[in-house]
Design a protein around this motif. Structure first.
Motif, short mmCIF file in Angstrom:
data_model
loop_
_atom_site.label_atom_id
_atom_site.label_comp_id
_atom_site.label_asym_id
_atom_site.label_seq_id
_atom_site.Cartn_x
_atom_site.Cartn_y
_atom_site.Cartn_z
N GLY A 86 1.30 -5.21 -3.58
CA GLY A 86 1.43 -5.90 -2.30
C GLY A 86 1.78 -4.95 -1.17
O GLY A 86 1.92 -5.37 -0.02
N GLN A 87 1.91 -3.67 -1.47
CA GLN A 87 2.30 -2.70 -0.45
C GLN A 87 1.25 -2.62 0.66
O GLN A 87 1.59 -2.41 1.82
N GLY A 88 -0.03 -2.82 0.31
CA GLY A 88 -1.08 -2.79 1.33
C GLY A 88 -0.86 -3.87 2.38
O GLY A 88 -0.98 -3.61 3.59
N LEU A 89 -0.53 -5.08 1.96
CA LEU A 89 -0.27 -6.18 2.89
C LEU A 89 0.96 -5.88 3.74
O LEU A 89 0.96 -6.10 4.96
N VAL A 90 2.01 -5.38 3.13
CA VAL A 90 3.23 -5.03 3.87
C VAL A 90 2.92 -3.97 4.92
O VAL A 90 3.34 -4.09 6.08
N SER A 91 2.14 -2.97 4.57
CA SER A 91 1.80 -1.90 5.52
C SER A 91 1.00 -2.44 6.70
O SER A 91 1.24 -2.07 7.85
N VAL A 92 0.04 -3.32 6.42
CA VAL A 92 -0.76 -3.90 7.50
C VAL A 92 0.13 -4.73 8.43
O VAL A 92 0.00 -4.66 9.65
N MET A 93 1.01 -5.53 7.86
CA MET A 93 1.88 -6.36 8.69
C MET A 93 2.84 -5.51 9.52
O MET A 93 3.11 -5.83 10.67
N GLN A 94 3.32 -4.43 8.94
CA GLN A 94 4.23 -3.56 9.69
C GLN A 94 3.51 -2.84 10.82
O GLN A 94 4.11 -2.52 11.83
N ALA A 95 2.21 -2.59 10.67
CA ALA A 95 1.45 -1.90 11.70
C ALA A 95 0.90 -2.87 12.74
O ALA A 95 0.29 -2.43 13.72
N SER A 96 1.12 -4.15 12.58
CA SER A 96 0.57 -5.15 13.50
C SER A 96 1.18 -5.02 14.88
O SER A 96 2.39 -4.81 15.03
N PRO A 97 0.37 -5.20 15.93
CA PRO A 97 0.92 -5.21 17.29
C PRO A 97 1.67 -6.51 17.60
O PRO A 97 2.30 -6.63 18.64
#
Length: 117
Positions: free
Chosen positions: A85-96
């Motif tokens: 699930g790290q991919g989803l966490v990374s995308v959410m953390q990079a969200s504007p």
């Protein structure tokens, strides 16, 4: 004897006519590099595997259409990624849009309706 030679000559002429009328079936075009017709892939599977390691992914076609792509196990694991699930966490953390608040519902906290059976 002359009649025998005449018959042999006539047979040769007939065979030549038949062979001139015969047309070989059209040859299928050679697939592009990295593409294999299914029958060739089955017959030369060891070579296909070697080429996966030396040339990269190999496409296997059925009736001229790509059906599968053979990749190395390392490449497959890389593409699949870890299932953490790290991919989803990374995308959410990079969200504007990090100011949006998300509410997490746990399955055991969801309401259940009573059903009459």
């Amino acid at each position: 004897m002359h009649l025998h030679r005449q018959r042999m000559r006539d047979n040769l002429v007939d065979m030549t006519r038949i062979s001139l009328r015969y047309k070989a079936p059209p040859k299928r075009p050679a697939p592009p590099p990295g593409h294999w017709v299914l029958q060739d892939a089955k017959a030369r599977f060891s070579e296909l595997v070697r080429r996966v390691h030396s040339e990269g992914p190999q496409h296997v076609t059925v009736h001229g259409r790509d059906e599968v792509v053979v990749v190395s196990a390392d490449e497959y694991r890389r593409m699949r990624g870890e299932l953490t699930g790290q991919g989803l966490v990374s995308v959410m953390q990079a969200s504007p849009h990090q100011d949006i608040e998300l509410t997490v519902h746990h399955p055991d906290a969801m309401p259940v309706r009573d059903v009459q059976l």
